[in-house]
Write an enzyme that holds these catalytic residues in place. Sequence first.
Site, PDB file in Angstrom:
ATOM      1  N   SER A  41     -12.637  -1.370  -4.449  1.00 45.57           N
ATOM      2  CA  SER A  41     -12.166  -2.825  -4.358  1.00 45.57           C
ATOM      3  C   SER A  41     -11.966  -3.120  -2.905  1.00 45.57           C
ATOM      4  O   SER A  41     -12.276  -4.465  -2.555  1.00 45.57           O
ATOM      5  CB  SER A  41     -10.834  -3.013  -5.095  1.00 45.57           C
ATOM      6  N   HIS A 266      -4.776  -6.585  -1.950  1.00 48.34           N
ATOM      7  CA  HIS A 266      -5.892  -6.246  -1.489  1.00 48.34           C
ATOM      8  C   HIS A 266      -6.269  -6.982  -0.136  1.00 48.34           C
ATOM      9  O   HIS A 266      -5.701  -7.997  -0.184  1.00 48.34           O
ATOM     10  CB  HIS A 266      -6.954  -6.668  -2.664  1.00 48.34           C
TER      11      HIS A 266
END
Length: 285
Positions: A41, A266
Site C-alpha cells: 500500500s 499511510h
Amino acid sequence: MSSHRITRSVLALAAAGLMAAAAAGPAQAADPVKYVNLGDSYSAGSGVLPLTSYNPVCLQSARNWAHDIASAKGYQLTDVSCGAAQTKDLRGSQYLGVAPQLDAVSADTDVVTITMGGNDNNTFIGAITACGTAAVATAGFGSPCKTLYGDTFTNAINNETYPALVQGLRDIKAKAPNAKVMISGYPWITPATGSCYPQLPIARGDVAYLHDLQTVLNSAVSRAAADTGATYVDLSKVSAGHDACQAPDVRWVEPAIFTTQLVPVHPNALGEQGMADAAVKQGRL
C-alpha cells in the site's frame, strides 16, 4: 572561385546530404524506459485519490510515487502495486483476479521499484494495531505495548520478513537481470520521541518503541537490498519531521484520527512525492 561555382558546390553538397538521409530512412525514436512498480500500500499510494483503473480492491493511486517518477522521467509505467501485499504475493495471486506481481516483470524491464515487508506476517501493521489497543487501556500513558510484546515483533522481522525480502528481490532480479531494482524503506510514522495521542493513538512510552521497530524493519529492507544488489532508497533522513504527528501541510504519513484521506496511517500525496524524489535522487534515475 566564382560565386556561381561556390553556389553550385553548396547545392551539390546539400543534395548529397538529403540523398544520404533518405537512404538511411527516417530517424528512429529511442525506446521508452520500461518501468514496473511492485509492492504494498505504501507503493500503491492507497488512500490518495484519484485511484487508477487497476483492480479497485488494491486501492492503487494515480498519484503514487511510481506515477510521480514516470511523469517526471517520461518512463513507460506498468503499475501492479496493491494495498496489503506481502512478499508472497510477488509469486502468488493476492486476490481473485489479481495476478502475481512478478508476472509484470520481464527480461526487457529497465527499472523496478517496490516497497515491501510491512505486511509480512502481519508484523508491522499488527504492531500498530496492538499498540493502539493497548494505549486505550492506559489512556495513552506508559508503554503497555512494549510490556506486552517486547521483542516479539522485532524477532519476526529479523527471522521471517528479512529472508522473505531477500528471496523476493532475487526473484525480481532473475526475471529482469538487467533492470535497476530499487526498494524503498518506509517513511517515519511516529516521531522519535513525544506523542500526539489520540491523533496517533499510541501510548507515550510506546511511541519510541514503534519508532525503534520501524528502524528494525527498514534495516531489514536495507540489508536485503545489499544482499541482492538492489538499490535501497533511504527515507530515514528525508522523512524525519514529516511523521503522522505533524501538521497536515507538513506530514508525509496520515494519522489514525483527523486524517485527511481515505486510508489512515499511510502516506499522503506529499509523502508519495517525497518518496519519488528520494528514489530519483538516490537511484540516479
